[in-house]
Design an enzyme around this catalytic site. Structure first.
Site: not given
Ligand code: CMC
Length: 431
Positions: A308, A366
């Protein structure tokens, strides 16, 4: 906004600029850069808004490190266990817990707006049967502005109020109709003798040919899902609603924009993507393969339902949702469901894995909501529409707050331009 006593100093090319700092009632201080460009001729750069407060708000507060989510100051776990969706909706909209009388009036108002204009049924028929219900919802909610002309004037407070109630009341009807249409069953009209969640379940699962009794435990679980999704501060879809509204667009158009944004798998679409992923994994012995893929930088795969942007310790909604999932599965006698087995094992392995611990990736809301919705009999394509119907009250509350703000300006971000500078057009024969 509170009087600022602190300032930040920024030095550019030896010249110093003083920037006011605002202290919130909770959360980190905020450096006010509104006059920065006028004074220093520079922009700030923050793709994804990871360090930017886009507005001031009194509705929802999240402390991602503590795993805290407050609506108007009330913790989400208390609201989920002691309150119910329409009371939370009132609280989000008006800022305080309603008296018994106020709640009764509000519930009756919402209940008496559940039907949609009969002519709107034809919109549904214009879609292909296999259209995703989110596609149908974006279209139908946007089309409400073509029907409810008497509540599109955003400068009229009464019309704003009417539009708010209409959207909250009709969204379950629209979501249920999108579902019924997609499975080729007749639409089921709302029943005003049922509560908000029971009415939604009835519209989704009843058929005109026979009686359908809503199970009160499932209705309670549905209501809790709505409550847990009601608002979530300045997330992508809420910011989309605010940005759309900043131009003066009508409420139905703004909420349609929010629904469109929510659809993406990084946001509301994650609940569908998560259950599909659990099914694709299929059996617990395949989990290590998927964990390895999630860690592999050359593979775009992510563990859906994990991570998240704000919560970096745990998602407080996930905690409540997990309890609810256990309750519903026990009630339905499907604790040994293979998808649930995979979910539990995946959660265990991921939480122990240093990669996920280091990156502070925990199951989010989720991860569990899809399991409950699946057990209730919803297809995965309905997961995000259910999120959208619940989030509508959050979008509306934020929209109303924004319109009441005397500082309202059209949202207009700037950019770091890296393209070509001015160059002369070359005639086609000379290229
Ligand atoms: N699986 C594997 N690696 C992950 C994941 C994941 N679900 N989420 C983040 N990472 C890694 C990512 O690869 C990155 O690694 P590095 O620093 O080595 O490049 C690091 O963690 C940080 O990721 P980020 O994309 O910079 O983090 P963010 O804060 O921009 O993204 C997120 C948050 C929710 C988009 C992301 O965690 C994600 O894509 N999760 C899966 C989708 C999901 O479950 N979304 C629902 C969110 S809750 C409901 C809502 O509010 O909509």
């Amino acid at each position: 906004m509170a009087e600022n006593t602190k300032t930040a100093k920024l030095t550019i090319d030896g010249k110093e600029y003083e920037l006011p700092i605002h202290s919130p009632s909770a959360g980190p201080d905020v450096i006010d850069i509104r006059k920065l460009y006028a004074q220093a001729g520079v922009f700030t750069y923050d793709p994804g808004f990871t360090s930017t407060a886009s507005c001031d708000s009194t509705i929802t507060f999240i402390d991602g490190d503590k795993g805290e989510l407050l609506h108007r100051g009330y913790p989400i776990d208390q609201l989920a266990s002691k309150s119910h969706f329409l009371e939370v909706a009132f609280t989000l909209l008006y800022g305080y817990l309603p008296s018994a009388d106020e709640l009764e009036k509000f519930e009756s108002l919402v209940t008496n707006h559940t039907m949609i204009h009969e002519q709107m049924h034809y919109f549904f028929r214009g879609f292909r049967r296999d259209a995703h219900p989110m596609a149908t919802m974006v279209g139908v909610v946007g089309a409400m502005s073509a029907f409810y002309h008497d509540s599109t004037d955003i400068n009229d407070q009464h019309q704003r109020e009417v539009a708010s109630i209409r959207l909250i009341a009709k969204m379950p009807t629209i979501a249920a109709m999108a579902y019924k249409y997609s499975i080729g069953q007749p639409f089921v009209y709302p029943r005003n003798d049922l509560d908000y969640a029971s009415n939604f379940l009835h519209m989704c699962f009843a058929v005109p040919a026979e009686e359908y009794q809503v199970n009160p435990i499932l209705a309670r679980a549905m209501d809790r899902i709505f409550t847990l999704h009601a608002d979530h501060e300045q997330n992508a879809s809420t910011s989309t609603v605010r940005l759309a509204s900043s131009s003066g667009a009508n409420p139905f158009a703004c909420i349609a924009a929010g629904i469109a944004c929510l659809w993406g798998p990084a946001h509301g679409g994650a609940n569908q993507a998560c259950l599909e992923m659990l099914r694709e994994i299929g059996t617990v012995d395949r989990i290590p393969e998927y964990i390895a893929r999630a860690k592999d930088k050359s593979d775009p795969f992510r563990l859906m339902g994990f991570g998240h942007r704000v919560y970096k310790n745990f998602d407080p909604r996930a905690k409540v949702m997990k309890e609810s999932a256990d309750e519903v599965l026990a009630l339905l006698g499907i604790e040994n469901n293979p998808t649930l087995q995979v979910a539990k094992e995946l959660e265990r392995i991921a939480l122990e894995d240093p990669y996920f611990a280091e990156k502070k990736l925990y199951p989010n809301v989720d991860f569990y909501s899809g399991i409950i919705l699946d057990a209730m009999g919803f297809p995965t394509s309905m997961f995000t529409p259910i999120f959208a119907l619940a989030r509508t009250v959050g979008w509306i509350s934020q929209w109303k707050e924004q319109l009441a703000d005397p500082q309202l300006k059209i949202g207009r971000p700037r950019q770091l331009y890296l393209g070509d500078t001015a160059r002369d057009y070359v005639n086609i024969e000379d290229r």
